[in-house]
Design a protein around this motif. Structure first.
Motif, mmCIF file in Angstrom:
data_model
loop_
_atom_site.group_PDB
_atom_site.id
_atom_site.type_symbol
_atom_site.label_atom_id
_atom_site.label_comp_id
_atom_site.label_asym_id
_atom_site.label_seq_id
_atom_site.Cartn_x
_atom_site.Cartn_y
_atom_site.Cartn_z
ATOM 1 N N SER A 10 0.834 -1.200 0.000
ATOM 2 C CA SER A 10 0.000 0.000 0.000
ATOM 3 C C SER A 10 0.868 1.249 0.000
ATOM 4 O O SER A 10 2.104 1.161 0.032
ATOM 5 C CB SER A 10 -0.922 -0.016 1.230
ATOM 6 N N GLN B 299 -3.020 6.149 2.264
ATOM 7 C CA GLN B 299 -4.259 5.450 2.609
ATOM 8 C C GLN B 299 -4.509 5.438 4.115
ATOM 9 O O GLN B 299 -5.566 4.991 4.560
ATOM 10 C CB GLN B 299 -4.223 4.010 2.082
ATOM 11 N N ARG C 166 -5.817 -1.678 6.730
ATOM 12 C CA ARG C 166 -6.090 -2.299 5.441
ATOM 13 C C ARG C 166 -5.691 -3.766 5.555
ATOM 14 O O ARG C 166 -4.603 -4.087 6.023
ATOM 15 C CB ARG C 166 -5.282 -1.645 4.305
ATOM 16 N N ARG D 283 -11.039 -2.741 4.657
ATOM 17 C CA ARG D 283 -10.504 -1.491 5.175
ATOM 18 C C ARG D 283 -11.436 -0.971 6.255
ATOM 19 O O ARG D 283 -12.642 -1.214 6.240
ATOM 20 C CB ARG D 283 -10.331 -0.446 4.073
ATOM 21 N N TRP E 126 -4.914 9.229 -1.992
ATOM 22 C CA TRP E 126 -5.601 8.024 -2.444
ATOM 23 C C TRP E 126 -7.033 8.379 -2.830
ATOM 24 O O TRP E 126 -7.753 9.054 -2.093
ATOM 25 C CB TRP E 126 -5.607 6.967 -1.341
ATOM 26 N N ASP F 195 -5.270 0.523 -7.029
ATOM 27 C CA ASP F 195 -5.457 1.700 -6.188
ATOM 28 C C ASP F 195 -5.096 2.933 -7.000
ATOM 29 O O ASP F 195 -3.999 3.016 -7.576
ATOM 30 C CB ASP F 195 -4.585 1.622 -4.928
#
Length: 443
Positions: free
Chosen positions: A89, A93, A101, A139, A225, A317
């Motif tokens: 990631s 985020q 996450r 998430r 994000w 993403d």
């Protein structure tokens, strides 16, 4: 004399015509499309592109079951996903303490969580007692995560803070029952990597391609994000990382650019800063690629998480280089990316079916007719540096297992089985016999 003059050139003409006929017969004929059969010699002495690919297939180091063997997949779990640094990631985020996450990579449940101290930590997403899931959603945000089986709960540092019924067990030590931590590193640009190896893993190597990606595109660390989505595909994960062009935006670039094109002023600044996004798509070992959308403020990551030898979860993403609250193009570009990825997944599924069918025919002693698409995949496999890196890592680990005479599982953690832990285990069994399982938590 006149007659002799007319007759004398005849032998010369005959010789000339004979030479022309000979040249015509010897002249190379055109190469027409044809079906090739693996394992059978090509009767034509000429070498076409298809023949070159066929030769690559014959001499390839990759085993025939490279894309459909469960044994190979299990070795990949031990050799690649248990001991490599894996990108999961980006720091953008995680905005507040408790943001988490969760992922499942090659059968390993993992979650990242932001602590109150601002640190990102990674843990195996299993309760220390009965191995039930702790982070239940993909998430979410909570400074306390709990297992719904016996009510054990943990803080953002993975420490056990609540264990109903167990605090009364003499000698029960919460500190010995924290979540199993996973090695995590965050780059200065916000890329988050984890390593599942139980022992001290090797250092995270800075890759030139990732550095180049950042230098060309600017403030990655300040990216925002936008949104993400996971799509399941019925194909082997290695097919998705054959080429960095896979899942690129070339096909949809014109339409995307019209939707989210920068203003003239922003494009001039982008040019003056020396950033030329659009030609910087990169593929990072073992299972992630990064892409930019030319003349826009957007970039995206694609992670290919294997679920089995024939199922892959493609996680995308989408990020923005600049703050874009209320930018309607975010939804438009996200929808277009999903459409593109879905089309790519469908295409890979079709190719995988052909590969699987061909492998089954081969195992039954049949003759495999190879299409152009099959040959392209085999050629890319044989010439892909990333595929070769995967193969070398598998060979290296297989050699280690051969020397030790057993399978080596680098990610395995063995809980300490003390008399007190055995007593706690017995207590759990008694609770289960009485039907006292916890189906909900106060938080």
């Amino acid at each position: 004399m006149a007659m002799e003059a007319l007759i004398s050139p005849t032998p010369i003409l005959v010789a000339l015509l004979t030479a022309i006929v000979f040249i015509c017969r010897a002249w190379p004929r055109g190469i027409y499309p044809k079906t090739l059969f693996i394992g059978q010699p090509d009767p034509s002495p000429q070498v076409s592109r298809a023949d070159e690919i066929q030769g690559v297939c014959k001499e390839s180091e990759f085993p025939e079951n490279w894309l459909n063997s469960n044994e190979t997949f299990q070795l990949e779990r031990r050799a690649v996903f248990s001991k490599s640094w894996l990108y999961l990631s980006h720091r953008s985020q995680f905005t507040k303490p408790g943001d988490y996450r969760s992922f499942e990579v090659a059968g390993f449940p993992i979650f990242l969580i932001l602590g109150k101290d601002g640190e990102i930590r990674a843990f195996h997403n299993v309760c220390r007692h009965r191995a039930y899931t702790v982070a239940n959603k993909e998430r979410g945000s909570s400074t306390v995560l709990g297992c719904r089986y016996h009510g054990w709960s943990y803080n953002t540092k993975g420490e056990l803070i609540k264990a109903p019924h167990f605090d009364k067990v003499l000698g029960f030590d919460r500190s010995q029952n924290s979540l199993f931590a996973i090695h995590v590193q965050q780059s200065t640009d916000g890329f988050i990597f984890v390593n599942l190896e139980a022992d001290a893993p090797g250092e995270l190597l800075e890759t030139d391609c990732l550095t180049d990606f950042v230098e060309r595109n600017g403030a990655i660390a300040q990216s925002r994000w936008i949104r993400g989505k996971a799509i399941e595909g019925v194909f082997n994960w290695k097919m998705a990382v054959v080429s960095k062009k896979q899942f690129g935006t070339t096909a949809i670039l014109p339409e995307l650019a019209r939707l989210v094109r920068l203003t003239l002023l922003a494009r001039m600044k982008h040019y003056l800063d020396g950033k030329t996004a659009g030609d910087t798509d990169i593929l990072l070992f073992p299972n992630v690629s990064f892409h930019t959308i030319k003349d826009t403020r957007y970039w995206y990551s694609l992670s290919f998480h294997p679920a089995s030898e024939q199922k892959t979860l493609i996680r995308y993403d989408l990020y923005c280089f600049q703050h874009t609250d209320g930018d309607v193009s975010c939804q438009l570009i996200s929808d277009k990316l999903i459409e593109m990825i879905t089309e790519e997944v469908t295409e890979l599924e079709s190719q995988y079916q052909l590969q699987t069918r061909g492998a089954e025919d081969s195992s039954q002693g049949g003759v495999i007719a190879t299409t152009t698409e099959d040959m392209d995949i085999r050629s890319l496999l044989a010439t892909s540096n990333l595929q070769k890196m995967i193969l070398e890592q598998l060979k290296k680990h297989a050699k280690l297992e051969k020397l030790q005479g057993m399978e080596v599982h680098p990610a395995t953690r063995q809980p300490r089985m003390t008399p007190k832990s055995q007593q706690a285990d017995q207590l759990c069994r008694e609770l289960e016999c009485r039907g006292e399982t916890f189906t909900s938590l106060a938080w």
